[in-house]
Motif scaffolding. Structure first.
Motif, PDB file in Angstrom:
ATOM      1  N   MET A 171      57.147  54.130  37.798  1.00 37.02           N
ATOM      2  CA  MET A 171      56.702  55.512  37.915  1.00 37.02           C
ATOM      3  C   MET A 171      57.705  56.427  37.219  1.00 37.02           C
ATOM      4  SD  MET A 171      55.478  55.405  41.896  1.00 37.02           S
ATOM      5  CE  MET A 171      54.477  56.881  41.828  1.00 37.02           C
ATOM      6  N   SER A 172      57.182  57.446  36.561  1.00 37.03           N
ATOM      7  CA  SER A 172      58.011  58.439  35.901  1.00 37.03           C
ATOM      8  C   SER A 172      57.907  59.732  36.691  1.00 37.03           C
ATOM      9  CB  SER A 172      57.538  58.640  34.461  1.00 37.03           C
ATOM     10  OG  SER A 172      58.367  59.558  33.797  1.00 37.03           O
ATOM     11  N   SER A 173      59.047  60.292  37.086  1.00 37.65           N
ATOM     12  CA  SER A 173      59.065  61.445  37.965  1.00 37.65           C
ATOM     13  C   SER A 173      59.900  62.565  37.362  1.00 37.65           C
ATOM     14  CB  SER A 173      59.647  61.050  39.336  1.00 37.65           C
ATOM     15  OG  SER A 173      59.821  62.179  40.159  1.00 37.65           O
ATOM     16  N   ALA A 211      51.959  52.942  42.149  1.00 38.66           N
ATOM     17  CA  ALA A 211      52.862  52.202  43.033  1.00 38.66           C
ATOM     18  C   ALA A 211      52.227  50.875  43.444  1.00 38.66           C
ATOM     19  CB  ALA A 211      53.196  53.035  44.262  1.00 38.66           C
ATOM     20  N   GLY A 212      53.066  49.891  43.775  1.00 35.97           N
ATOM     21  CA  GLY A 212      52.590  48.598  44.249  1.00 35.97           C
ATOM     22  C   GLY A 212      52.911  48.434  45.722  1.00 35.97           C
ATOM     23  N   GLU A 213      52.116  47.657  46.402  1.00 39.76           N
ATOM     24  CA  GLU A 213      52.324  47.466  47.828  1.00 39.76           C
ATOM     25  C   GLU A 213      53.575  46.636  48.088  1.00 39.76           C
ATOM     26  OE1 GLU A 213      48.964  45.922  49.840  1.00 39.76           O
ATOM     27  OE2 GLU A 213      47.554  47.405  49.035  1.00 39.76           O
ATOM     28  N   GLY A 214      54.458  47.172  48.931  1.00 39.66           N
ATOM     29  CA  GLY A 214      55.620  46.415  49.395  1.00 39.66           C
ATOM     30  C   GLY A 214      56.742  46.271  48.377  1.00 39.66           C
ATOM     31  N   ILE A 215      56.602  46.870  47.187  1.00 43.55           N
ATOM     32  CA  ILE A 215      57.646  46.756  46.164  1.00 43.55           C
ATOM     33  C   ILE A 215      58.087  48.160  45.774  1.00 43.55           C
ATOM     34  CG2 ILE A 215      58.255  45.876  43.881  1.00 43.55           C
ATOM     35  CD1 ILE A 215      55.940  43.917  44.122  1.00 43.55           C
ATOM     36  N   GLN A 216      59.375  48.405  45.859  1.00 47.72           N
ATOM     37  CA  GLN A 216      59.904  49.703  45.454  1.00 47.72           C
ATOM     38  C   GLN A 216      59.742  49.855  43.946  1.00 47.72           C
ATOM     39  OE1 GLN A 216      60.968  52.004  47.389  1.00 47.72           O
ATOM     40  NE2 GLN A 216      61.929  53.473  46.025  1.00 47.72           N
ATOM     41  N   PRO A 217      59.060  50.925  43.503  1.00 41.24           N
ATOM     42  CA  PRO A 217      58.875  51.083  42.058  1.00 41.24           C
ATOM     43  C   PRO A 217      60.148  51.554  41.367  1.00 41.24           C
ATOM     44  CG  PRO A 217      57.962  52.970  43.208  1.00 41.24           C
ATOM     45  CD  PRO A 217      58.428  52.006  44.271  1.00 41.24           C
ATOM     46  N   VAL A 218      60.213  51.297  40.079  1.00 41.80           N
ATOM     47  CA  VAL A 218      61.247  51.921  39.259  1.00 41.80           C
ATOM     48  C   VAL A 218      60.855  53.384  39.093  1.00 41.80           C
ATOM     49  CG1 VAL A 218      62.299  52.017  36.973  1.00 41.80           C
ATOM     50  CG2 VAL A 218      61.787  49.816  38.019  1.00 41.80           C
ATOM     51  N   GLY A 229      65.672  58.068  39.143  1.00 45.51           N
ATOM     52  CA  GLY A 229      66.617  57.494  40.091  1.00 45.51           C
ATOM     53  C   GLY A 229      66.956  56.075  39.716  1.00 45.51           C
ATOM     54  N   HIS A 230      67.242  55.239  40.724  1.00 47.69           N
ATOM     55  CA  HIS A 230      67.645  53.868  40.443  1.00 47.69           C
ATOM     56  C   HIS A 230      66.898  52.929  41.392  1.00 47.69           C
ATOM     57  CE1 HIS A 230      70.923  55.072  37.802  1.00 47.69           C
ATOM     58  NE2 HIS A 230      71.155  56.031  38.667  1.00 47.69           N
ATOM     59  N   SER A 231      66.135  52.004  40.851  1.00 51.53           N
ATOM     60  CA  SER A 231      65.506  50.968  41.653  1.00 51.53           C
ATOM     61  C   SER A 231      65.239  49.771  40.754  1.00 51.53           C
ATOM     62  CB  SER A 231      64.200  51.462  42.284  1.00 51.53           C
ATOM     63  OG  SER A 231      63.601  50.420  43.033  1.00 51.53           O
ATOM     64  N   HIS A 232      66.314  49.105  40.356  1.00 49.58           N
ATOM     65  CA  HIS A 232      66.190  47.969  39.453  1.00 49.58           C
ATOM     66  C   HIS A 232      66.563  46.682  40.168  1.00 49.58           C
ATOM     67  CE1 HIS A 232      66.765  50.738  35.687  1.00 49.58           C
ATOM     68  NE2 HIS A 232      65.691  51.019  36.388  1.00 49.58           N
ATOM     69  N   GLU A 233      66.295  46.630  41.494  1.00 50.51           N
ATOM     70  CA  GLU A 233      66.615  45.411  42.221  1.00 50.51           C
ATOM     71  C   GLU A 233      65.797  44.239  41.679  1.00 50.51           C
ATOM     72  OE1 GLU A 233      65.791  48.241  43.599  1.00 50.51           O
ATOM     73  OE2 GLU A 233      67.508  48.894  44.795  1.00 50.51           O
ATOM     74  N   ALA A 234      66.382  43.035  41.797  1.00 46.97           N
ATOM     75  CA  ALA A 234      65.735  41.846  41.233  1.00 46.97           C
ATOM     76  C   ALA A 234      64.436  41.535  41.967  1.00 46.97           C
ATOM     77  CB  ALA A 234      66.688  40.652  41.329  1.00 46.97           C
ATOM     78  N   LEU A 235      63.444  41.098  41.206  1.00 46.05           N
ATOM     79  CA  LEU A 235      62.180  40.619  41.748  1.00 46.05           C
ATOM     80  C   LEU A 235      62.011  39.148  41.376  1.00 46.05           C
ATOM     81  CD1 LEU A 235      59.635  43.473  40.875  1.00 46.05           C
ATOM     82  CD2 LEU A 235      60.794  43.062  43.046  1.00 46.05           C
ATOM     83  N   PRO A 236      61.193  38.414  42.116  1.00 41.32           N
ATOM     84  CA  PRO A 236      60.911  37.029  41.730  1.00 41.32           C
ATOM     85  C   PRO A 236      60.298  36.962  40.333  1.00 41.32           C
ATOM     86  CG  PRO A 236      60.129  37.479  43.955  1.00 41.32           C
ATOM     87  CD  PRO A 236      60.527  38.799  43.370  1.00 41.32           C
TER      88      PRO A 236
END
Length: 363
Positions: A282-284, A256-263, A267-274
């Motif tokens: 992460m694979s769960s 995991a990275g600090e302050g950034i929601q991992p993929v 589930g779903h976490s494909h929000e745009a990043l700079p």
């Protein structure tokens, strides 16, 4: 409903004998399809969650096509998903046509526009253009598949009277399913593709959202004058167990990275990043009782899903090596799940430009 399995073309162990054994077990189970996933470049941190041996998706599919040809069975070969903008459309059309030809017409293209900003940057592309590129690339590919001599004039591909020579076995062209969520992707599917790809959420809210999306897609399908219904492929994942004491335990791979929601792949976490910022990955896998997998597949069938792709784990676990766990999970699936799911062995009909066809691959 037809039932298939995701193959771990992202794993270092999945080579040679491991591929043969997995395909052979799939034949024993009578699986209808194999699906593949797609990444090209990643950071060393992302590899931990994404996979330590990511093969090129088209090459891996062609290898599996050859193995299953030799084994004497013909599963559908599809993708969840192939990131269409990653590869030039002319080259990609030729590779896909080659695979469809060598496999005897078994390809269903599982198309997507991607999300990984670093991957697009490393390939010299702007990730904000990914939807536009996916649409144009697929339009170009269809033109090359359906015309022995083709012309195409677009922003990213431009040519007159050219041929890729090799023809896909399936005509008018291999089916295209599009994987993405939201009103615009659903409108794309209703306008020009054969169906859609989605994931299977496990809670009531996810079920309601899926049903709402499918209702909207069917409405758009009719508004666009399409025949029949869109073909729906959904993938679901879980680490199967018969031991209820371990249900809902999780196995998570990744950093995991600090302050950034991992993929999180489940589930779903494909929000745009700079641009240029690394996306944690992460694979769960959740330990899932076999009865819960039966319920999940029955729910998908009742929701009108045509093809369910089950994503089973193949990490080292409980004294089993990678292949050992893969085969053990397939055996649990065969013994406790498949006999309790209604299997559709009828030919598949799909709409191509307002006319129904039965693709050779899946007849």
């Amino acid at each position: 409903m037809k039932v298939g399995m995701m193959l771990p073309n992202y794993a270092r162990w999945f080579r040679g004998d491991g591929i043969w054994a997995t395909c052979e077990k799939g034949k024993e189970l009578g699986l209808d399809a194999f699906s593949f996933v797609d990444h090209i470049m990643m950071t060393p941190r992302q590899v931990i969650g994404m996979g330590n041996g990511y093969m090129d998706i088209w090459t891996a599919m062609t290898y599996v096509a050859a193995i299953t040809n030799v084994q004497g069975w013909k599963p559908i070969l599809t993708q969840s998903v192939c990131v269409i903008p990653y590869r030039p459309p002319i080259q990609q059309a030729k590779v896909a046509a080659t695979l469809d030809s060598l496999s005897g017409g078994r390809l269903i293209v599982g198309a997507g526009s991607g999300y990984n900003e670093l991957e697009f940057r490393d390939l010299g592309m702007n990730s904000r253009e990914r939807g536009e590129r996916a649409d144009e690339y697929l339009a170009c590919m269809k033109e090359l598949w359906t015309h022995p001599v083709a012309s195409f004039h677009g922003k990213y591909a431009n040519f007159d009277e050219r041929t890729i020579s090799v023809r896909p076995t399936q005509q008018p062209h291999p089916p295209i399913l599009y994987g993405s969520r939201g009103p615009r992707p659903r409108s794309r599917v209703a306008d020009r593709y054969q169906g859609a790809i989605d994931t299977s959420g496990k809670d009531a809210d996810a079920h309601r959202a899926f049903e709402s999306d499918m209702t909207d897609l069917n409405r758009l399908w009719k508004e666009h004058g399409r025949s029949g219904e869109p073909f729906i492929m959904v993938y679901t994942r879980g680490h199967l167990t018969t031991d209820r004491s371990h249900v809902d335990d999780k196995v998570v791979k990744g950093v995991a990275g600090e302050g950034i929601q991992p993929v999180i792949e489940s589930g779903h976490s494909h929000e745009a990043l700079p641009e240029g910022q690394e996306r944690p990955y992460m694979s769960s896998y959740t330990l899932t009782h076999v009865s819960a997998m039966v319920e999940d597949l029955r729910r998908l069938e009742s929701a009108g899903v045509d093809l369910a792709i089950v994503w089973l784990p193949s990490y080292r676990y409980g004294g089993l090596d990678n292949l050992g766990l893969q085969l053990q999970q397939m055996e649990l699936f065969a013994e406790h799940v498949l006999p309790k799911v209604n299997r559709d062995k009828n030919p598949i009909e799909m709409d191509f430009g307002g006319k129904l066809y039965t693709p050779l691959a899946v007849s």
